[in-house]
Design a protein around this motif. Structure first.
Motif, PDB file in Angstrom:
ATOM      1  N   ARG A 103      56.846  22.340  15.249  1.00 31.37           N
ATOM      2  CA  ARG A 103      57.431  22.849  14.004  1.00 31.37           C
ATOM      3  C   ARG A 103      56.928  24.262  13.709  1.00 31.37           C
ATOM      4  O   ARG A 103      57.692  25.126  13.264  1.00 31.37           O
ATOM      5  CB  ARG A 103      57.087  21.897  12.850  1.00 31.37           C
ATOM      6  CG  ARG A 103      57.768  22.246  11.531  1.00 31.37           C
ATOM      7  CD  ARG A 103      57.713  21.071  10.568  1.00 31.37           C
ATOM      8  NE  ARG A 103      56.371  20.691  10.223  1.00 31.37           N
ATOM      9  CZ  ARG A 103      55.636  21.253   9.255  1.00 31.37           C
ATOM     10  NH1 ARG A 103      56.167  22.239   8.530  1.00 31.37           N
ATOM     11  NH2 ARG A 103      54.411  20.837   8.991  1.00 31.37           N
ATOM     12  N   ALA A 104      55.647  24.515  13.975  1.00 30.63           N
ATOM     13  CA  ALA A 104      55.089  25.852  13.775  1.00 30.63           C
ATOM     14  C   ALA A 104      55.737  26.851  14.727  1.00 30.63           C
ATOM     15  O   ALA A 104      56.078  27.977  14.335  1.00 30.63           O
ATOM     16  CB  ALA A 104      53.579  25.816  14.001  1.00 30.63           C
ATOM     17  N   ARG A 105      55.932  26.450  15.973  1.00 29.54           N
ATOM     18  CA  ARG A 105      56.590  27.321  16.953  1.00 29.54           C
ATOM     19  C   ARG A 105      58.033  27.614  16.531  1.00 29.54           C
ATOM     20  O   ARG A 105      58.493  28.756  16.620  1.00 29.54           O
ATOM     21  CB  ARG A 105      56.554  26.652  18.322  1.00 29.54           C
ATOM     22  CG  ARG A 105      57.226  27.441  19.451  1.00 29.54           C
ATOM     23  CD  ARG A 105      56.986  26.766  20.782  1.00 29.54           C
ATOM     24  NE  ARG A 105      57.738  27.401  21.858  1.00 29.54           N
ATOM     25  CZ  ARG A 105      58.957  27.064  22.217  1.00 29.54           C
ATOM     26  NH1 ARG A 105      59.595  26.063  21.595  1.00 29.54           N
ATOM     27  NH2 ARG A 105      59.569  27.710  23.199  1.00 29.54           N
ATOM     28  N   ALA A 106      58.722  26.593  16.041  1.00 28.04           N
ATOM     29  CA  ALA A 106      60.098  26.771  15.587  1.00 28.04           C
ATOM     30  C   ALA A 106      60.167  27.721  14.393  1.00 28.04           C
ATOM     31  O   ALA A 106      61.109  28.507  14.253  1.00 28.04           O
ATOM     32  CB  ALA A 106      60.715  25.424  15.221  1.00 28.04           C
ATOM     33  N   ALA A 107      59.158  27.688  13.533  1.00 24.81           N
ATOM     34  CA  ALA A 107      59.120  28.574  12.359  1.00 24.81           C
ATOM     35  C   ALA A 107      58.979  30.031  12.787  1.00 24.81           C
ATOM     36  O   ALA A 107      59.561  30.927  12.167  1.00 24.81           O
ATOM     37  CB  ALA A 107      57.973  28.181  11.444  1.00 24.81           C
ATOM     38  N   PRO A 125      55.552  30.326   4.384  1.00 29.78           N
ATOM     39  CA  PRO A 125      54.398  29.548   4.847  1.00 29.78           C
ATOM     40  C   PRO A 125      54.774  28.109   5.164  1.00 29.78           C
ATOM     41  O   PRO A 125      55.715  27.549   4.589  1.00 29.78           O
ATOM     42  CB  PRO A 125      53.421  29.610   3.666  1.00 29.78           C
ATOM     43  CG  PRO A 125      53.822  30.825   2.902  1.00 29.78           C
ATOM     44  CD  PRO A 125      55.310  30.923   3.053  1.00 29.78           C
ATOM     45  N   ILE A 126      54.034  27.530   6.085  1.00 30.85           N
ATOM     46  CA  ILE A 126      54.171  26.108   6.386  1.00 30.85           C
ATOM     47  C   ILE A 126      52.817  25.443   6.120  1.00 30.85           C
ATOM     48  O   ILE A 126      51.817  26.119   5.915  1.00 30.85           O
ATOM     49  CB  ILE A 126      54.618  25.847   7.839  1.00 30.85           C
ATOM     50  CG1 ILE A 126      53.504  26.235   8.826  1.00 30.85           C
ATOM     51  CG2 ILE A 126      55.894  26.596   8.168  1.00 30.85           C
ATOM     52  CD1 ILE A 126      53.748  25.748  10.246  1.00 30.85           C
ATOM     53  N   PRO A 136      53.934  31.988   9.444  1.00 30.95           N
ATOM     54  CA  PRO A 136      54.554  32.309  10.739  1.00 30.95           C
ATOM     55  C   PRO A 136      54.944  33.779  10.789  1.00 30.95           C
ATOM     56  O   PRO A 136      55.382  34.350   9.785  1.00 30.95           O
ATOM     57  CB  PRO A 136      55.780  31.395  10.783  1.00 30.95           C
ATOM     58  CG  PRO A 136      56.084  31.090   9.355  1.00 30.95           C
ATOM     59  CD  PRO A 136      54.766  31.088   8.636  1.00 30.95           C
ATOM     60  N   THR A 137      54.771  34.384  11.955  1.00 28.77           N
ATOM     61  CA  THR A 137      54.978  35.825  12.099  1.00 28.77           C
ATOM     62  C   THR A 137      55.693  36.122  13.409  1.00 28.77           C
ATOM     63  O   THR A 137      55.320  35.579  14.453  1.00 28.77           O
ATOM     64  CB  THR A 137      53.621  36.567  12.073  1.00 28.77           C
ATOM     65  OG1 THR A 137      52.905  36.192  10.888  1.00 28.77           O
ATOM     66  CG2 THR A 137      53.802  38.063  12.102  1.00 28.77           C
ATOM     67  N   TRP A 138      56.719  36.972  13.340  1.00 28.86           N
ATOM     68  CA  TRP A 138      57.468  37.352  14.538  1.00 28.86           C
ATOM     69  C   TRP A 138      57.294  38.841  14.794  1.00 28.86           C
ATOM     70  O   TRP A 138      57.568  39.665  13.921  1.00 28.86           O
ATOM     71  CB  TRP A 138      58.945  37.024  14.396  1.00 28.86           C
ATOM     72  CG  TRP A 138      59.745  37.453  15.604  1.00 28.86           C
ATOM     73  CD1 TRP A 138      60.465  38.600  15.757  1.00 28.86           C
ATOM     74  CD2 TRP A 138      59.868  36.747  16.836  1.00 28.86           C
ATOM     75  NE1 TRP A 138      61.034  38.657  17.013  1.00 28.86           N
ATOM     76  CE2 TRP A 138      60.678  37.532  17.708  1.00 28.86           C
ATOM     77  CE3 TRP A 138      59.374  35.533  17.310  1.00 28.86           C
ATOM     78  CZ2 TRP A 138      61.005  37.130  18.994  1.00 28.86           C
ATOM     79  CZ3 TRP A 138      59.690  35.133  18.603  1.00 28.86           C
ATOM     80  CH2 TRP A 138      60.505  35.922  19.416  1.00 28.86           C
ATOM     81  N   ILE A 139      56.825  39.182  15.993  1.00 35.48           N
ATOM     82  CA  ILE A 139      56.672  40.581  16.406  1.00 35.48           C
ATOM     83  C   ILE A 139      57.839  40.933  17.309  1.00 35.48           C
ATOM     84  O   ILE A 139      58.069  40.274  18.329  1.00 35.48           O
ATOM     85  CB  ILE A 139      55.347  40.790  17.157  1.00 35.48           C
ATOM     86  CG1 ILE A 139      54.177  40.241  16.346  1.00 35.48           C
ATOM     87  CG2 ILE A 139      55.136  42.271  17.466  1.00 35.48           C
ATOM     88  CD1 ILE A 139      52.885  40.206  17.121  1.00 35.48           C
TER      89      ILE A 139
END
Length: 206
Positions: A195-199, A180-181, A151-154
Protein backbone atom coordinates in the motif's frame (compact mmCIF):
# COMPACT_ATOMS: atom_id res chain seq x y z
CA UNK A 1 33.98 28.24 11.76
CA UNK A 2 33.03 24.77 10.62
CA UNK A 3 29.34 25.53 11.16
CA UNK A 4 29.63 28.76 9.17
CA UNK A 5 31.40 26.94 6.33
CA UNK A 6 28.66 24.28 6.33
CA UNK A 7 25.98 26.99 6.05
CA UNK A 8 27.81 28.66 3.18
CA UNK A 9 28.28 25.36 1.33
CA UNK A 10 24.66 24.43 2.02
CA UNK A 11 23.48 27.73 0.55
CA UNK A 12 25.67 27.21 -2.50
CA UNK A 13 24.39 23.67 -3.04
CA UNK A 14 20.80 24.78 -2.61
CA UNK A 15 21.25 27.46 -5.28
CA UNK A 16 23.08 25.06 -7.60
CA UNK A 17 20.47 22.30 -7.30
CA UNK A 18 17.63 24.75 -7.92
CA UNK A 19 19.48 26.20 -10.90
CA UNK A 20 20.08 22.76 -12.45
CA UNK A 21 16.71 21.20 -11.66
CA UNK A 22 14.19 23.83 -10.65
CA UNK A 23 13.61 21.60 -7.58
CA UNK A 24 9.86 22.08 -7.89
CA UNK A 25 7.97 20.99 -4.77
CA UNK A 26 4.35 19.91 -5.18
CA UNK A 27 2.31 19.39 -2.01
CA UNK A 28 -0.70 17.20 -2.83
CA UNK A 29 -2.96 16.73 0.18
CA UNK A 30 -0.03 17.35 2.48
CA UNK A 31 0.98 20.92 3.37
CA UNK A 32 4.55 21.68 4.41
CA UNK A 33 4.33 21.50 8.19
CA UNK A 34 6.98 21.41 10.90
CA UNK A 35 5.96 18.10 12.46
CA UNK A 36 7.89 14.85 12.78
CA UNK A 37 7.66 12.98 9.50
CA UNK A 38 9.16 10.18 7.44
CA UNK A 39 9.26 11.12 3.77
CA UNK A 40 9.52 7.82 1.86
CA UNK A 41 10.35 8.01 -1.83
CA UNK A 42 11.33 6.17 -4.99
CA UNK A 43 15.08 5.84 -5.48
CA UNK A 44 16.82 6.23 -8.84
CA UNK A 45 19.98 8.25 -8.20
CA UNK A 46 22.48 9.27 -5.53
CA UNK A 47 21.11 12.78 -6.14
CA UNK A 48 17.70 11.80 -4.72
CA UNK A 49 18.43 12.85 -1.15
CA UNK A 50 19.84 16.18 -2.35
CA UNK A 51 16.78 16.92 -4.48
CA UNK A 52 14.29 16.23 -1.69
CA UNK A 53 16.42 18.27 0.72
CA UNK A 54 16.42 21.20 -1.73
CA UNK A 55 12.66 20.92 -2.34
CA UNK A 56 11.80 21.26 1.34
CA UNK A 57 11.24 24.75 2.77
CA UNK A 58 13.97 25.99 5.09
CA UNK A 59 12.09 25.30 8.32
CA UNK A 60 11.60 21.66 7.30
CA UNK A 61 15.17 21.20 6.05
CA UNK A 62 16.37 22.19 9.51
CA UNK A 63 14.57 19.26 11.17
CA UNK A 64 14.83 16.65 8.41
CA UNK A 65 17.72 14.21 7.97
CA UNK A 66 18.22 12.05 4.86
CA UNK A 67 19.22 8.40 5.11
CA UNK A 68 22.56 7.86 3.34
CA UNK A 69 24.38 4.66 2.37
CA UNK A 70 27.47 4.65 4.55
CA UNK A 71 29.72 2.83 2.05
CA UNK A 72 29.06 5.41 -0.69
CA UNK A 73 28.69 8.68 1.20
CA UNK A 74 31.74 8.19 3.45
CA UNK A 75 33.99 6.90 0.68
CA UNK A 76 35.85 10.22 0.45
CA UNK A 77 36.47 12.91 3.05
CA UNK A 78 34.50 15.45 0.99
CA UNK A 79 31.38 13.27 0.65
CA UNK A 80 31.48 12.49 4.35
CA UNK A 81 31.87 16.15 5.29
CA UNK A 82 28.99 17.23 3.01
CA UNK A 83 26.58 14.58 4.27
CA UNK A 84 27.58 15.06 7.90
CA UNK A 85 27.90 18.84 8.19
CA UNK A 86 25.46 20.08 5.52
CA UNK A 87 22.76 17.39 5.25
CA UNK A 88 23.13 15.95 8.79
CA UNK A 89 22.58 12.54 7.23
CA UNK A 90 21.88 9.32 9.09
CA UNK A 91 24.29 6.68 7.81
CA UNK A 92 23.14 3.11 7.29
CA UNK A 93 25.04 -0.01 6.29
CA UNK A 94 23.55 -1.65 3.22
CA UNK A 95 24.89 -5.03 4.30
CA UNK A 96 23.91 -6.43 7.68
CA UNK A 97 26.81 -7.21 10.00
CA UNK A 98 26.32 -9.87 12.64
CA UNK A 99 23.55 -9.11 15.10
CA UNK A 100 23.55 -5.36 14.43
CA UNK A 101 20.10 -3.86 13.85
CA UNK A 102 20.33 -1.90 10.55
CA UNK A 103 17.50 0.34 11.77
CA UNK A 104 19.31 1.38 14.95
CA UNK A 105 20.59 4.74 13.56
CA UNK A 106 17.10 5.57 12.24
CA UNK A 107 15.46 4.66 15.55
CA UNK A 108 17.94 6.86 17.41
CA UNK A 109 17.20 9.81 15.10
CA UNK A 110 13.43 9.39 15.47
CA UNK A 111 13.73 9.12 19.26
CA UNK A 112 15.50 12.50 19.18
CA UNK A 113 12.54 14.00 17.30
CA UNK A 114 14.15 14.26 13.87
CA UNK A 115 12.25 13.77 10.62
CA UNK A 116 13.74 11.42 8.01
CA UNK A 117 14.02 11.01 4.25
CA UNK A 118 13.87 7.28 3.53
CA UNK A 119 14.17 5.15 0.38
CA UNK A 120 12.32 1.90 1.19
CA UNK A 121 13.61 0.08 -1.91
CA UNK A 122 17.02 -0.03 -0.26
CA UNK A 123 18.92 0.26 -3.54
CA UNK A 124 18.44 2.34 -6.66
CA UNK A 125 15.89 1.10 -9.19
CA UNK A 126 15.94 1.66 -12.93
CA UNK A 127 12.36 0.83 -13.93
CA UNK A 128 9.35 3.09 -14.29
CA UNK A 129 8.06 1.95 -10.89
CA UNK A 130 9.81 1.43 -7.55
CA UNK A 131 11.04 -2.02 -6.61
CA UNK A 132 9.22 -3.82 -3.77
CA UNK A 133 9.73 -2.04 -0.46
CA UNK A 134 11.84 -3.61 2.26
CA UNK A 135 10.60 -4.12 5.80
CA UNK A 136 12.27 -1.06 7.37
CA UNK A 137 9.40 1.34 6.73
CA UNK A 138 6.91 -1.08 8.28
CA UNK A 139 9.07 -1.64 11.36
CA UNK A 140 9.48 2.11 11.89
CA UNK A 141 5.75 2.73 11.42
CA UNK A 142 5.03 0.02 13.98
CA UNK A 143 7.47 1.45 16.51
CA UNK A 144 6.64 5.14 15.95
CA UNK A 145 2.88 5.30 15.25
CA UNK A 146 2.72 9.08 15.81
CA UNK A 147 5.29 9.93 13.14
CA UNK A 148 3.57 11.12 9.95
CA UNK A 149 4.37 8.97 6.89
CA UNK A 150 4.50 11.03 3.69
CA UNK A 151 4.76 9.26 0.29
CA UNK A 152 7.06 11.13 -2.07
CA UNK A 153 7.65 10.87 -5.82
CA UNK A 154 10.87 12.15 -7.41
CA UNK A 155 10.56 12.81 -11.13
CA UNK A 156 13.35 13.07 -13.71
CA UNK A 157 16.30 12.91 -11.32
CA UNK A 158 17.76 9.87 -13.13
CA UNK A 159 18.26 12.15 -16.15
CA UNK A 160 20.01 14.73 -13.99
CA UNK A 161 22.67 12.29 -12.78
CA UNK A 162 22.69 9.13 -14.92
CA UNK A 163 24.39 6.09 -13.42
CA UNK A 164 28.14 6.22 -13.94
CA UNK A 165 28.16 9.97 -14.61
CA UNK A 166 29.77 12.55 -12.32
CA UNK A 167 28.73 15.81 -13.98
CA UNK A 168 25.01 16.71 -13.61
CA UNK A 169 23.00 17.63 -16.70
CA UNK A 170 20.50 20.51 -16.33
CA UNK A 171 16.96 19.10 -16.49
CA UNK A 172 13.65 20.07 -14.88
CA UNK A 173 12.92 17.87 -11.86
CA UNK A 174 10.10 17.82 -9.35
CA UNK A 175 9.30 16.33 -5.96
CA UNK A 176 5.67 15.54 -5.17
CA UNK A 177 4.61 15.05 -1.55
CA UNK A 178 1.37 13.09 -1.25
CA UNK A 179 -1.34 12.52 1.37
CA UNK A 180 0.06 10.85 4.51
CA UNK A 181 -0.65 7.20 5.19
CA UNK A 182 -0.57 5.24 8.45
CA UNK A 183 -0.20 1.66 9.56
CA UNK A 184 -3.72 0.44 10.19
CA UNK A 185 -4.55 -1.69 13.27
CA UNK A 186 -3.88 -5.33 12.49
CA UNK A 187 -2.42 -4.60 9.04
CA UNK A 188 0.33 -7.07 8.19
CA UNK A 189 3.73 -6.15 6.82
CA UNK A 190 3.21 -7.26 3.22
CA UNK A 191 -0.11 -5.42 2.87
CA UNK A 192 1.26 -2.22 4.38
CA UNK A 193 4.41 -2.18 2.25
CA UNK A 194 2.45 -2.75 -0.95
CA UNK A 195 0.00 0.00 0.00
CA UNK A 196 2.89 2.37 0.77
CA UNK A 197 4.51 1.55 -2.58
CA UNK A 198 1.20 2.14 -4.36
CA UNK A 199 0.88 5.54 -2.62
CA UNK A 200 4.27 6.58 -4.05
CA UNK A 201 3.43 5.29 -7.57
CA UNK A 202 0.09 7.14 -7.53
CA UNK A 203 1.96 10.46 -7.27
CA UNK A 204 3.59 9.85 -10.64
CA UNK A 205 0.33 10.82 -12.31
CA UNK A 206 -0.04 14.16 -10.52
Amino acid sequence: MNRLLARLVGGFLLGLVRLLTGAQARWVGCPPKAEQRIYFANHQSHADLVLIWAALPEELRAITRPIAAKDYWTKTRFRKWITTEVFHAVYVDRERRGDEDPLAPLIEALEKGDSLILFPEGTRGHGAEPQPFKAGLYNLALRFPDVVLVPTWIDNVQRLMPKGEFVPVPVLCSVTFGPPIRLEPGEDRAAFLERARAAVIALRQT
